[in-house]
Design an enzyme around this catalytic site. Structure first.
Site, PDB file in Angstrom:
ATOM      1  N   GLY A  46      79.195 -31.189  58.744  1.00  0.00           N
ATOM      2  CA  GLY A  46      78.149 -32.087  58.240  1.00  0.00           C
ATOM      3  C   GLY A  46      77.484 -32.923  59.314  1.00  0.00           C
ATOM      4  N   GLU A  73      76.111 -27.393  58.455  1.00  0.00           N
ATOM      5  CA  GLU A  73      75.416 -28.326  57.557  1.00  0.00           C
ATOM      6  C   GLU A  73      74.926 -27.576  56.315  1.00  0.00           C
ATOM      7  OE1 GLU A  73      74.583 -31.854  57.422  1.00  0.00           O
ATOM      8  OE2 GLU A  73      74.001 -30.994  55.501  1.00  0.00           O
ATOM      9  N   ASN A 113      81.982 -36.700  60.250  1.00  0.00           N
ATOM     10  CA  ASN A 113      81.921 -37.841  59.338  1.00  0.00           C
ATOM     11  C   ASN A 113      81.778 -37.170  57.986  1.00  0.00           C
ATOM     12  OD1 ASN A 113      81.222 -40.054  57.802  1.00  0.00           O
ATOM     13  ND2 ASN A 113      79.228 -40.363  58.791  1.00  0.00           N
ATOM     14  N   TYR A 173      82.166 -37.646  51.511  1.00  0.00           N
ATOM     15  CA  TYR A 173      83.371 -38.177  50.875  1.00  0.00           C
ATOM     16  C   TYR A 173      83.751 -37.476  49.571  1.00  0.00           C
ATOM     17  CZ  TYR A 173      83.027 -41.898  54.339  1.00  0.00           C
ATOM     18  OH  TYR A 173      82.960 -42.593  55.509  1.00  0.00           O
ATOM     19  N   PHE A 192      76.518 -47.857  57.966  1.00  0.00           N
ATOM     20  CA  PHE A 192      75.944 -46.601  57.474  1.00  0.00           C
ATOM     21  C   PHE A 192      74.596 -46.844  56.806  1.00  0.00           C
ATOM     22  CE2 PHE A 192      80.553 -46.128  57.381  1.00  0.00           C
ATOM     23  CZ  PHE A 192      80.745 -44.878  57.950  1.00  0.00           C
TER      24      PHE A 192
HETATM   25  N1  SAM Z   1      77.436 -36.614  60.788  1.00  0.00           N
HETATM   26  C1  SAM Z   1      76.357 -37.377  60.206  1.00  0.00           C
HETATM   27  C2  SAM Z   1      76.535 -38.822  60.548  1.00  0.00           C
HETATM   28  O1  SAM Z   1      77.660 -39.225  60.911  1.00  0.00           O
HETATM   29  O2  SAM Z   1      75.568 -39.579  60.461  1.00  0.00           O
HETATM   30  C3  SAM Z   1      76.250 -37.186  58.692  1.00  0.00           C
HETATM   31  C4  SAM Z   1      77.489 -37.538  57.912  1.00  0.00           C
HETATM   32  S1  SAM Z   1      77.264 -37.555  56.168  1.00  0.00           S
HETATM   33  C5  SAM Z   1      78.581 -38.631  55.690  1.00  0.00           C
HETATM   34  C6  SAM Z   1      77.914 -36.004  55.611  1.00  0.00           C
HETATM   35  C7  SAM Z   1      77.086 -34.762  55.966  1.00  0.00           C
HETATM   36  O3  SAM Z   1      77.756 -33.607  55.434  1.00  0.00           O
HETATM   37  C8  SAM Z   1      75.690 -34.730  55.391  1.00  0.00           C
HETATM   38  O4  SAM Z   1      74.789 -34.333  56.382  1.00  0.00           O
HETATM   39  C9  SAM Z   1      75.752 -33.682  54.259  1.00  0.00           C
HETATM   40  O5  SAM Z   1      74.533 -33.039  54.013  1.00  0.00           O
HETATM   41  C10 SAM Z   1      76.806 -32.736  54.815  1.00  0.00           C
HETATM   42  N2  SAM Z   1      77.523 -31.948  53.781  1.00  0.00           N
HETATM   43  C11 SAM Z   1      77.809 -32.300  52.510  1.00  0.00           C
HETATM   44  N3  SAM Z   1      78.507 -31.330  51.884  1.00  0.00           N
HETATM   45  C12 SAM Z   1      78.686 -30.341  52.803  1.00  0.00           C
HETATM   46  C13 SAM Z   1      79.308 -29.054  52.760  1.00  0.00           C
HETATM   47  N4  SAM Z   1      79.915 -28.631  51.654  1.00  0.00           N
HETATM   48  N5  SAM Z   1      79.284 -28.283  53.865  1.00  0.00           N
HETATM   49  C14 SAM Z   1      78.661 -28.732  55.010  1.00  0.00           C
HETATM   50  N6  SAM Z   1      78.048 -29.924  55.104  1.00  0.00           N
HETATM   51  C15 SAM Z   1      78.049 -30.727  54.025  1.00  0.00           C
END
Ligand code: SAM
Length: 292
Positions: free
Chosen positions: A54, A75, A129, A132, A197
Site C-alpha cells: 500500500g 497498491e 503503513n 487498517y 495522518f
Molecule cells: N504508504 C502510504 C502512506 O504511508 O502514506 C499509504 C498508507 S494507507 C494507510 C494504506 C494504503 O494501502 C492505501 O494506499 C490503500 O489504497 C492501500 N491498500 C488498501 N487495501 C489494499 C490491498 N488489499 N492491497 C494493496 N494495497 C491496499
C-alpha cells in the site's frame, strides 16, 4: 517535491482529481521523522529487495528506494498508479504493481528477484503503513504462507500492535499474540499519534518490526493441532481450558482432563495465562494421545 507534506496531498488530489478512499484505509503519513524511523529500523541494505504494501502516493516508497537495491510496491487502488508513476519518476529501482496484497503470490515475486542488477539479493524486507481494515489478514497471510522474507516493518492501529506484543498474563494477550510470536520476534519501533495522518484516523498507531524466525521457539509435532488448541483456548476467554478444549481434535472432556493432568497443567486455567511453551506441550500431548 516533499511527498509527505499535507500541501502535496492537497495538490495531488486537485491535479489528478483523486478522491481518498475511506474503505481502502487511505490515511496518508505526513511526518518525515516517522518515515525515516520506519526505514532506519527496517535495516534495508543496498542489496536488499523491499516489498511495500500500500504505497499510497509513495512517501515510504521513495524513502526505501534511496537505500534499497529494489522496491516493489503493491497498491490496490488503480487511481493511485498514474500518481505514483509521477511522484516516483526520479527512481529507476521501483516497480509498482496494481494488485490486491491478499491475492498476491509474494514468494513468486521473491523468487523472480533473487538478483538485483546482477548481484545476489541479500535480504527481503517487507514494509508498509497498512490499510487498517485488513491488518491481521495481511500479517497472517505472510506468516502462514511462509513468505521467504527476513523482516516485516509495519504501521498499524496501536491496539493491534499491543495485542501482537503482549505476553501471557496481560489483558491484550490472545491468539494473535501467540500466532505472531510463534513465527517472529517482535520489536517496537515507534508510537505514532493520529494527528500525523491525512485524513486523520480515529485512533493512534504503532510501528513494529517482526523478524521472521529461522528457528521456531518451540518444537511442534503438528502445527495444526497447536493452532487448533490456541484458537479453541481463546475462543471463549472466560472459559477454563478444560471447557474450551473439549472437542478439540475430537477429544472428549475426560480425555482433555487426562492429557492436562499428565503434563501437570491445571485444567481450570484460562488461555490468557498459558504461554507458548505450555500451548506447545499441550498440543504435542494431544497429538500423542490421538495416536494412542
Ligand atoms: N504508504 C502510504 C502512506 O504511508 O502514506 C499509504 C498508507 S494507507 C494507510 C494504506 C494504503 O494501502 C492505501 O494506499 C490503500 O489504497 C492501500 N491498500 C488498501 N487495501 C489494499 C490491498 N488489499 N492491497 C494493496 N494495497 C491496499
Amino acid at each position: 517535491m516533499k511527498l509527505y507534506a499535507p500541501s502535496t496531498i492537497k495538490q495531488i488530489k486537485e491535479q489528478y482529481d483523486f478522491k481518498l478512499s475511506k474503505s481502502l484505509g487511505q490515511n496518508f503519513l505526513t511526518d518525515k521523522n516517522i518515515i525515516d524511523k520506519i526505514i532506519e529500523d527496517s535495516f534495508i541494505g543496498e542489496d536488499d529487495l523491499v516489498i511495500e504494501i500500500g504505497p499510497g502516493i509513495g512517501v515510504l516508497t521513495a524513502a526505501a528506494a534511496e537505500v534499497a537495491g529494489k522496491v516493489i510496491a503493491i497498491e490496490i487502488d488503480r487511481n493511485l498508479i498514474p500518481i505514483l508513476k509521477d511522484t516516483l519518476t526520479e527512481y529507476d529501482n521501483i516497480e509498482i504493481l496494481n494488485q490486491d496484497i491478499l491475492k498476491t503470490d509474494l514468494n513468486q515475486i521473491i523468487e523472480s528477484n533473487t538478483e538485483i542488477d546482477g548481484r545476489k539479493t541479500k535480504s527481503v524486507r517487507i514494509i508498509g503503513n497498512l490499510p487498517y481494515y485488513i491488518t491481521t489478514p495481511i500479517i497472517m497471510k505472510i506468516l502462514e504462507e511462509g513468505v521467504k522474507a527476513d523482516s516485516i516493518t509495519i504501521m498499524m492501529q496501536k491496539e493491534v500492535a499491543d495485542r501482537i506484543k503482549a505476553e501471557a498474563g496481560k489483558k491484550a494477550y490472545g491468539a494473535l499474540s501467540v500466532a505472531v510470536q510463534y513465527y517472529c520476534s517482535v520489536a517496537s519501533v515507534a508510537n505514532v499519534p493520529k494527528e500525523v495522518f491525512v485524513p486523520q484516523p480515529k485512533v493512534d498507531s504503532s510501528v513494529i518490526r517482526l523478524d521472521i524466525r529461522k528457528d521456531k521457539p518451540v518444537e511442534l509435532f503438528d502445527e495444526r493441532v497447536f493452532f487448533e488448541c490456541v484458537r479453541a483456548g481463546f475462543g471463549q476467554r472466560r472459559k477454563t481450558m478444560l471447557n474450551s478444549l473439549s472437542g478439540v481434535c475430537g477429544l472428549s472432556k475426560e480425555a482433555i482432563a487426562q492429557v492436562m493432568q499428565s503434563i501437570h497443567i491445571d485444567s481450570m486455567r484460562r488461555a490468557e495465562t498459558m504461554n507458548i511453551e505450555e500451548f506447545a506441550l499441550l498440543a504435542n500431548e494431544i497429538y500423542n494421545y490421538q495416536r494412542g
